[in-house]
Design an enzyme around this catalytic site. Structure first.
Site, PDB file in Angstrom:
ATOM      1  N   HIS A 288       0.450  26.441 -82.678  1.00  0.00           N
ATOM      2  CA  HIS A 288       1.017  27.730 -82.735  1.00  0.00           C
ATOM      3  C   HIS A 288       1.273  28.283 -81.639  1.00  0.00           C
ATOM      4  O   HIS A 288       1.370  28.129 -81.074  1.00  0.00           O
ATOM      5  CB  HIS A 288       0.303  28.709 -83.355  1.00  0.00           C
ATOM      6  CG  HIS A 288      -0.107  29.916 -84.418  1.00  0.00           C
ATOM      7  ND1 HIS A 288       1.314  31.094 -83.966  1.00  0.00           N
ATOM      8  CD2 HIS A 288       0.385  30.409 -85.522  1.00  0.00           C
ATOM      9  CE1 HIS A 288       1.309  32.442 -84.096  1.00  0.00           C
ATOM     10  NE2 HIS A 288       0.989  31.742 -85.121  1.00  0.00           N
TER      11      HIS A 288
ATOM     12  N   ASP B 137      -8.282  28.961 -78.839  1.00  0.00           N
ATOM     13  CA  ASP B 137      -7.333  30.052 -79.916  1.00  0.00           C
ATOM     14  C   ASP B 137      -8.382  30.152 -81.031  1.00  0.00           C
ATOM     15  O   ASP B 137      -7.827  28.876 -81.407  1.00  0.00           O
ATOM     16  CB  ASP B 137      -5.802  29.272 -80.224  1.00  0.00           C
ATOM     17  CG  ASP B 137      -5.159  29.689 -80.937  1.00  0.00           C
ATOM     18  OD1 ASP B 137      -5.753  30.636 -81.998  1.00  0.00           O
ATOM     19  OD2 ASP B 137      -3.846  29.472 -81.312  1.00  0.00           O
TER      20      ASP B 137
ATOM     21  N   GLN C  52      -7.717  30.700 -85.908  1.00  0.00           N
ATOM     22  CA  GLN C  52      -7.808  30.371 -87.625  1.00  0.00           C
ATOM     23  C   GLN C  52      -9.270  29.586 -87.774  1.00  0.00           C
ATOM     24  O   GLN C  52     -10.178  29.224 -89.050  1.00  0.00           O
ATOM     25  CB  GLN C  52      -7.080  28.495 -87.869  1.00  0.00           C
ATOM     26  CG  GLN C  52      -5.961  29.042 -88.026  1.00  0.00           C
ATOM     27  CD  GLN C  52      -5.235  30.146 -89.161  1.00  0.00           C
ATOM     28  OE1 GLN C  52      -6.330  30.280 -90.294  1.00  0.00           O
ATOM     29  NE2 GLN C  52      -4.218  30.675 -89.885  1.00  0.00           N
TER      30      GLN C  52
ATOM     31  N   LYS D 252      -7.526  37.989 -89.928  1.00  0.00           N
ATOM     32  CA  LYS D 252      -8.216  36.257 -90.322  1.00  0.00           C
ATOM     33  C   LYS D 252      -9.289  36.569 -90.405  1.00  0.00           C
ATOM     34  O   LYS D 252      -9.979  35.642 -91.427  1.00  0.00           O
ATOM     35  CB  LYS D 252      -7.840  35.484 -89.477  1.00  0.00           C
ATOM     36  CG  LYS D 252      -6.198  35.690 -88.867  1.00  0.00           C
ATOM     37  CD  LYS D 252      -5.077  34.967 -89.092  1.00  0.00           C
ATOM     38  CE  LYS D 252      -4.429  34.751 -88.144  1.00  0.00           C
ATOM     39  NZ  LYS D 252      -2.792  33.883 -89.551  1.00  0.00           N
TER      40      LYS D 252
ATOM     41  N   CYS E 251       4.413  28.982 -87.692  1.00  0.00           N
ATOM     42  CA  CYS E 251       4.766  29.583 -86.278  1.00  0.00           C
ATOM     43  C   CYS E 251       4.919  28.199 -85.803  1.00  0.00           C
ATOM     44  O   CYS E 251       3.850  28.243 -84.190  1.00  0.00           O
ATOM     45  CB  CYS E 251       4.234  30.499 -85.892  1.00  0.00           C
ATOM     46  SG  CYS E 251       4.694  32.031 -87.101  1.00  0.00           S
TER      47      CYS E 251
HETATM   48  N1  PMP Z   1      -3.022  31.133 -83.764  1.00  0.00           N
HETATM   49  C1  PMP Z   1      -3.111  30.572 -84.436  1.00  0.00           C
HETATM   50  C2  PMP Z   1      -3.374  29.042 -84.689  1.00  0.00           C
HETATM   51  C3  PMP Z   1      -2.871  31.319 -85.601  1.00  0.00           C
HETATM   52  O1  PMP Z   1      -2.762  30.454 -87.202  1.00  0.00           O
HETATM   53  C4  PMP Z   1      -2.332  32.650 -85.650  1.00  0.00           C
HETATM   54  C5  PMP Z   1      -1.733  32.898 -86.755  1.00  0.00           C
HETATM   55  N2  PMP Z   1      -0.601  32.495 -87.708  1.00  0.00           N
HETATM   56  C6  PMP Z   1      -2.027  32.885 -83.798  1.00  0.00           C
HETATM   57  C7  PMP Z   1      -2.219  32.005 -83.115  1.00  0.00           C
HETATM   58  C8  PMP Z   1      -1.358  34.966 -83.565  1.00  0.00           C
HETATM   59  O2  PMP Z   1      -2.213  35.101 -84.248  1.00  0.00           O
HETATM   60  P1  PMP Z   1      -1.906  36.594 -84.796  1.00  0.00           P
HETATM   61  O3  PMP Z   1      -0.478  36.912 -85.247  1.00  0.00           O
HETATM   62  O4  PMP Z   1      -3.227  37.588 -86.048  1.00  0.00           O
HETATM   63  O5  PMP Z   1      -1.364  37.184 -82.722  1.00  0.00           O
END
Ligand code: PMP
Length: 410
Positions: free
Chosen positions: A127, A204, A207, A230, A368
């Protein structure tokens, strides 16, 4: 709520989510966008409302009853998170805005520690939150960013991972689970391999957190980052867990109130953990809401939850394989309930738009993860992501709706 796999009571779970009770486009809402954010059970909504209705006050400044109660609830949530992820100590749990901010705190510190020639290793499935941050840390420090390849099915090339580790690798930053592909990475093994070259390891967990018994001690990583939203909690709150010995010396991130020890007009010293990395008034209601979300999640037996999610993804995958013109993106052997796909001759955005007109919420685009989409040669995908309140029947309805979408677009 039942704790047995066979009696996993989806109807009872659904009844706890007010948002799921509505109709969209005159049809009962089918919410398949859980990787973007999960819905919130009533107990979480109530915990936030109760805080504002009963004891709204600033924390850690307790000269009065409300401030004491606000501080108690807020710090109790930190204990809940610490227990939930099996932290060594509650002071290792830092509140952040979310995964993104948590990774930025680590990256900010790394950028000050790295030297030219040092290496950071990430993967092709990142991401942007776990990629752009490291690009910036490398730009600031002169370190080199290395990217571990994936296979076509979306699983990590673990052979290459080991080869890319060198004595210069100072940090490995890995997703627990890919948001775009659903791949679950073998983070415990990968962490152990990174430790062979003495690299720090950041996971990270955006998920990963809602899908399976995260135990930071067992993983062996140095940092684990996740977002409250999440895991059935509110937006605007997340966690950076890190080992105390690292966080105690970590370069401070933001300065101001809450994080200091002594201040003069000319200088300041920093307080202890966790406050030294938590400047300013925090998201008190958010932290309390996340605590309530963890309480709620803890009521569900993990094996039953995972079995339910696996049934959903296996059912969806089987139907997808029979669906002419449907290409699945991300078919790794170990996956959470994420099904990314493309329909032949249909743009994912149109697919998402026409599903919404039938009451079905999915995500479309690059998720993203623009470099990942380029690597796979795709403009993007349509992504369904399932959670514990989704049903087999919803998946059947989704495929009926998708047939209509296909007829309209081709
Ligand atoms: N890493 C991953 C794998 C994600 O899926 C996400 C959210 N889509 C993020 C980081 C970023 O999370 P946040 O926008 O809640 O900071």
């Amino acid at each position: 709520m039942s704790t047995s796999q066979n009696l996993f009571d989806v109807a009872a779970i659904r009844a706890e989510f007010p948002v799921l009770q509505q109709k969209i486009a005159n049809k009962p809402l089918i919410y398949f966008d859980n990787a973007a954010t999960t819905q919130k059970p009533l107990s979480v909504i109530n915990a936030i409302t109760d805080f504002y209705m009963q004891c709204n006050a600033n924390v850690h400044r307790g000269a009065h009853t409300l401030a004491d109660e606000a501080t108690r609830r807020y710090e109790q949530s930190r204990d809940k998170v610490a227990n939930f992820i099996n932290a060594y100590d509650r002071s290792e749990v830092l509140w952040t805005r979310g995964t993104t901010e948590a990774i930025n705190i680590v990256a900010n510190g790394m950028a000050q520690r790295l030297k030219p020639g040092d290496e950071i290793l990430v993967t092709e499935m990142e991401h942007h939150a776990n990629l752009v941050t490291w690009q910036q840390a490398c730009l600031r420090s002169g370190a080199v960013l290395k990217v571990c390849p994936i296979y076509e099915d979306g699983s990590l090339n673990t052979g290459m991972f080991v080869k890319l580790l060198t004595p210069n690798t100072k940090l490995v930053a890995l997703p627990h689970v890919s948001n775009a592909l659903g791949t679950i990475n073998p983070i415990k093994t990968l962490t152990a391999q990174a430790k062979n070259v003495n690299a720090l390891v950041l996971i990270d967990g955006a998920q990963g957190i809602a899908h399976g018994g995260v135990n930071v001690r067992e993983i062996g990583c140095d940092f684990y980052a996740f977002s409250g939203h999440k895991i059935f909690g509110p937006t605007g709150i997340g966690v950076l867990w890190g080992k105390a010995e690292l966080l105690q010396a970590w370069p401070v991130w933001q300065t101001g109130g809450e994080m200091i020890a002594e201040v003069s007009y000319q200088s300041a010293t920093w307080g202890g953990l966790p406050n030294r990395l938590e400047a300013g008034t925090p998201n008190i209601a958010g932290a309390i809401g996340l605590g309530a979300a963890i309480d709620w999640f803890n009521r569900i037996e993990l094996t039953a939850l995972q079995a339910h999610e696996q049934r959903l993804i296996q059912h969806a995958t089987a139907l997808a394989r029979e669906f002419s013109g449907m290409q699945l993106v991300g078919t790794a052997g170990t996956k959470i309930g994420v099904m990314s796909f493309n329909l032949k001759d249909c743009h994912p955005t149109d697919v998402g738009f026409l599903l919404d007109k039938q009451g079905i919420a999915i995500r479309t685009g690059a998720h993203c993860a623009q470099p990942l989409m380029k690597r796979l040669g795709l403009p993007g995908t349509a992504r369904t992501s399932f959670s514990l309140y989704n049903t087999m029947d919803e998946i059947d309805q989704f495929f009926n709706a998708l047939h209509k979408v296909k007829q309209m677009l081709t």
